[in-house]
Motif scaffolding. Structure first.
Motif, short mmCIF file in Angstrom:
data_model
loop_
_atom_site.label_atom_id
_atom_site.label_comp_id
_atom_site.label_asym_id
_atom_site.label_seq_id
_atom_site.Cartn_x
_atom_site.Cartn_y
_atom_site.Cartn_z
N ILE A 148 4.08 11.80 -9.13
CA ILE A 148 5.10 11.60 -8.11
C ILE A 148 6.16 10.69 -8.71
CG2 ILE A 148 3.49 11.89 -6.19
CD1 ILE A 148 3.46 8.86 -5.84
N ARG A 149 7.33 10.71 -8.13
CA ARG A 149 8.39 9.87 -8.67
C ARG A 149 8.48 8.53 -7.96
NH1 ARG A 149 13.87 13.17 -9.09
NH2 ARG A 149 14.41 11.30 -10.30
N PHE A 150 8.20 8.54 -6.64
CA PHE A 150 8.34 7.30 -5.88
C PHE A 150 7.26 7.21 -4.81
CE2 PHE A 150 12.58 8.53 -7.38
CZ PHE A 150 12.88 7.42 -8.16
N THR A 151 6.96 5.97 -4.42
CA THR A 151 5.92 5.72 -3.42
C THR A 151 6.54 5.46 -2.06
OG1 THR A 151 5.93 3.33 -3.78
CG2 THR A 151 4.51 4.64 -5.22
N GLY A 152 5.75 5.72 -1.00
CA GLY A 152 6.28 5.51 0.34
C GLY A 152 5.24 5.09 1.35
N ILE A 153 5.69 4.43 2.39
CA ILE A 153 4.88 4.07 3.54
C ILE A 153 5.55 4.67 4.78
CG2 ILE A 153 4.11 2.20 5.06
CD1 ILE A 153 2.50 2.26 2.54
N ALA A 154 4.79 5.44 5.55
CA ALA A 154 5.29 6.02 6.80
C ALA A 154 4.50 5.45 7.97
CB ALA A 154 5.16 7.54 6.77
N SER A 155 5.20 4.97 8.98
CA SER A 155 4.53 4.36 10.12
C SER A 155 5.44 4.36 11.33
CB SER A 155 4.12 2.91 9.78
OG SER A 155 3.50 2.29 10.89
N HIS A 156 4.81 4.35 12.52
CA HIS A 156 5.57 4.21 13.76
C HIS A 156 5.63 2.74 14.20
CE1 HIS A 156 5.80 8.49 14.14
NE2 HIS A 156 4.50 8.65 14.28
N TYR A 157 5.14 1.84 13.36
CA TYR A 157 5.07 0.42 13.72
C TYR A 157 6.05 -0.39 12.89
CZ TYR A 157 0.80 1.78 16.11
OH TYR A 157 -0.11 2.39 16.94
N TYR A 158 6.90 -1.16 13.58
CA TYR A 158 7.91 -1.96 12.89
C TYR A 158 7.30 -2.96 11.93
CZ TYR A 158 11.50 -5.40 11.97
OH TYR A 158 12.35 -6.26 11.33
N ASP A 159 6.29 -3.68 12.34
CA ASP A 159 5.70 -4.73 11.49
C ASP A 159 5.14 -4.16 10.20
OD1 ASP A 159 6.37 -6.71 13.27
OD2 ASP A 159 4.40 -6.80 14.24
N ILE A 160 4.62 -2.94 10.25
CA ILE A 160 4.08 -2.32 9.04
C ILE A 160 5.22 -1.89 8.12
CG2 ILE A 160 2.79 -0.33 8.17
CD1 ILE A 160 1.03 -0.58 10.68
N LEU A 161 6.29 -1.36 8.69
CA LEU A 161 7.45 -1.01 7.87
C LEU A 161 8.06 -2.26 7.25
CD1 LEU A 161 9.23 1.70 10.05
CD2 LEU A 161 7.77 2.05 8.05
N LEU A 162 8.08 -3.35 7.99
CA LEU A 162 8.60 -4.61 7.45
C LEU A 162 7.73 -5.08 6.28
CD1 LEU A 162 10.62 -6.95 7.64
CD2 LEU A 162 9.08 -8.02 9.30
N ARG A 163 6.43 -4.94 6.41
CA ARG A 163 5.53 -5.30 5.31
C ARG A 163 5.81 -4.42 4.09
NH1 ARG A 163 -1.07 -6.01 5.85
NH2 ARG A 163 -1.47 -6.58 3.66
N GLY A 164 6.07 -3.15 4.34
CA GLY A 164 6.42 -2.26 3.24
C GLY A 164 7.75 -2.63 2.61
N ALA A 165 8.71 -3.05 3.44
CA ALA A 165 10.02 -3.45 2.93
C ALA A 165 9.92 -4.66 2.02
CB ALA A 165 10.97 -3.73 4.09
N ALA A 166 8.94 -5.53 2.29
CA ALA A 166 8.76 -6.74 1.49
C ALA A 166 7.89 -6.53 0.26
CB ALA A 166 8.15 -7.84 2.37
N ASP A 167 7.31 -5.33 0.11
CA ASP A 167 6.37 -5.05 -0.98
C ASP A 167 7.10 -4.32 -2.11
OD1 ASP A 167 4.21 -3.96 -2.59
OD2 ASP A 167 2.88 -4.37 -0.90
N SER A 168 7.07 -4.88 -3.29
CA SER A 168 7.79 -4.30 -4.43
C SER A 168 7.20 -2.97 -4.88
CB SER A 168 7.79 -5.28 -5.60
OG SER A 168 6.46 -5.56 -6.03
N ARG A 169 5.98 -2.67 -4.47
CA ARG A 169 5.35 -1.41 -4.85
C ARG A 169 5.91 -0.23 -4.07
NH1 ARG A 169 -0.73 -2.78 -3.55
NH2 ARG A 169 0.39 -3.81 -1.81
N VAL A 170 6.57 -0.50 -2.94
CA VAL A 170 7.06 0.55 -2.05
C VAL A 170 8.51 0.87 -2.35
CG1 VAL A 170 7.45 1.20 0.36
CG2 VAL A 170 5.46 -0.22 -0.25
N ASP A 171 8.80 2.15 -2.55
CA ASP A 171 10.17 2.58 -2.84
C ASP A 171 10.91 3.10 -1.60
OD1 ASP A 171 9.96 2.23 -5.73
OD2 ASP A 171 8.64 3.98 -5.71
N VAL A 172 10.20 3.82 -0.75
CA VAL A 172 10.83 4.49 0.40
C VAL A 172 9.96 4.28 1.63
CG1 VAL A 172 11.75 6.67 1.29
CG2 VAL A 172 11.76 6.24 -1.18
N LEU A 173 10.62 4.14 2.78
CA LEU A 173 9.93 3.99 4.05
C LEU A 173 10.30 5.15 4.96
CD1 LEU A 173 10.76 0.22 4.53
CD2 LEU A 173 8.51 1.14 3.95
#
Length: 369
Positions: A148-173
């Motif tokens: 794969i070229r990029f990693t992602g986190i998909a969620s309906h929860y804001y706090d989880i997306l925020l955690r993904g936004a703060a994580d350098s391992r995550v490229d796309v939400l």
């Protein structure tokens, strides 16, 4: 068609993307319409969208989206793999399971995925996903291997997306939002951490319900007024593709406020003024915003599905709400919603409707999904 930057990936994507659930052949209960497209029909619709400017196609592993993943792979081979961006996902949280899921998806597609998401991450599983050896680590490993070229986190929860936004391992939400459920989008809009991440938004039509109340160009324009990369639209016909890809041609530039949205809905039922900002945290774990969403949906065209969900826990939730003495949710709600009173209204609605629909009755559980 206009195009936007997908975070720091270096990819440029069409501002409206093609959600592939409707091109599957088979039955998915949450769909408001049943398309049942053959492979030839599905490729025709996807190609039509492509020639209208769409270059992002979102799918999920078989069997979650039926055979849509395989159909998208056939389309990629037909149209030219390098001409489109493929985003894929799987609902696995353990690292070993996710590692294998990527392999399976690549085999189904017959090619690589540009972005692969851990799908529908919820509070019960987020620590497993983000923790050592979890699904996110597995995606990083697959990225390093070139699957794969990029990693992602998909969620309906804001706090989880925020955690993904703060994580350098995550490229796309990938999150959800629309003209009615705009609370998450409003919070994302003011949080700088999201600025470096690609952001896809689904549920723009609220599972196909909102076009009965608002023009599709208004629904799409509202979501794209936020700093998102792409609005994902579930598409099952060429007419739907045309409406989604050429939305700007009929867009007047005016986006109704949340209060105006409620005024329009009030012509059909009495809506709860909740925009799903998710700031209300119940000490007993009740997802208040989810209950309110199911209530809204029960009037907007998905009565059976919504009431079935509510029946899975509304009786116990209302008992807990009635016994709560602190009621911190009232202080947390920026809209000053009288949450206990609204919970009572939801419970009464479910009881009244369930009398006429015995199949809706289910044993009570403590959690909502």
């Amino acid at each position: 068609m206009k195009y936007r930057r997908l975070g720091n990936t270096g990819l440029t994507v069409s501002e409206t993307g093609f959600g592939t659930i409707p091109v599957l052949q088979g039955s998915v209960p949450v769909l408001p319409n049943y398309y049942n497209l053959s492979e030839k029909e599905a490729l025709t619709v996807m190609e039509y969208a492509f020639f209208l400017g769409c270059n992002l196609y979102d799918t999920a592993i078989v069997p979650e989206y039926g055979d849509a993943e395989r159909k998208l792979g056939k389309f990629a081979a037909h149209i030219g793999r390098n001409r489109i961006v493929i985003t894929d996902k799987a609902r696995f949280y353990d690292g070993n399971e996710m590692y294998q899921a990527v392999q399976t998806s690549c085999e189904n597609l017959g090619t690589w995925a540009d972005v692969y998401f851990v799908h529908q991450v919820d509070p019960d599983r987020e620590d497993e996903v983000f923790g050592k050896g979890g699904a996110l680590d597995a995606l990083v490993e697959r990225k390093q291997q070139g699957n794969i070229r990029f990693t992602g986190i998909a969620s309906h929860y804001y706090d989880i997306l925020l955690r993904g936004a703060a994580d350098s391992r995550v490229d796309v939400l990938q999150g959800s939002g629309n003209i009615l459920e705009q609370g998450m989008l409003n919070r994302i809009n003011t949080e700088p951490l999201f600025g470096s991440k690609g952001l896809l938004i689904n549920k723009v039509y609220a599972a196909g319900l909102l076009p009965s109340f608002f023009p599709v160009e208004t629904l799409i324009g509202a979501v794209l007024s936020y700093p998102v990369s792409c609005a994902l639209i579930g598409i099952g016909t060429t007419a739907q593709a045309k409406a989604a890809m050429r939305w700007r041609e009929n867009f007047c530039g005016s986006i109704p406020t949340f209060e105006q949205v409620l005024t329009i809905l009030e012509k059909h039922y009495s809506p709860i003024p909740c925009d799903r900002c998710q700031r209300c945290v119940c000490p007993y774990g009740t997802e208040i915003h989810t209950i309110f969403r199911q209530y809204q949906y029960s009037f907007m065209g998905k009565e059976f599905w919504a009431l079935r969900k509510l029946n899975m826990g509304i009786a116990e939730s209302i008992q807990l709400c009635q016994s709560c003495t602190q009621m911190p949710c009232l202080e947390m709600c920026p809209a000053n919603i009288r949450i206990p009173e609204e919970m009572e209204r939801v419970a009464l609605h479910v009881r009244q409707r369930s009398k006429n629909t015995s199949s809706l009755v289910r044993p009570c559980k403590t959690a909502f999904s």
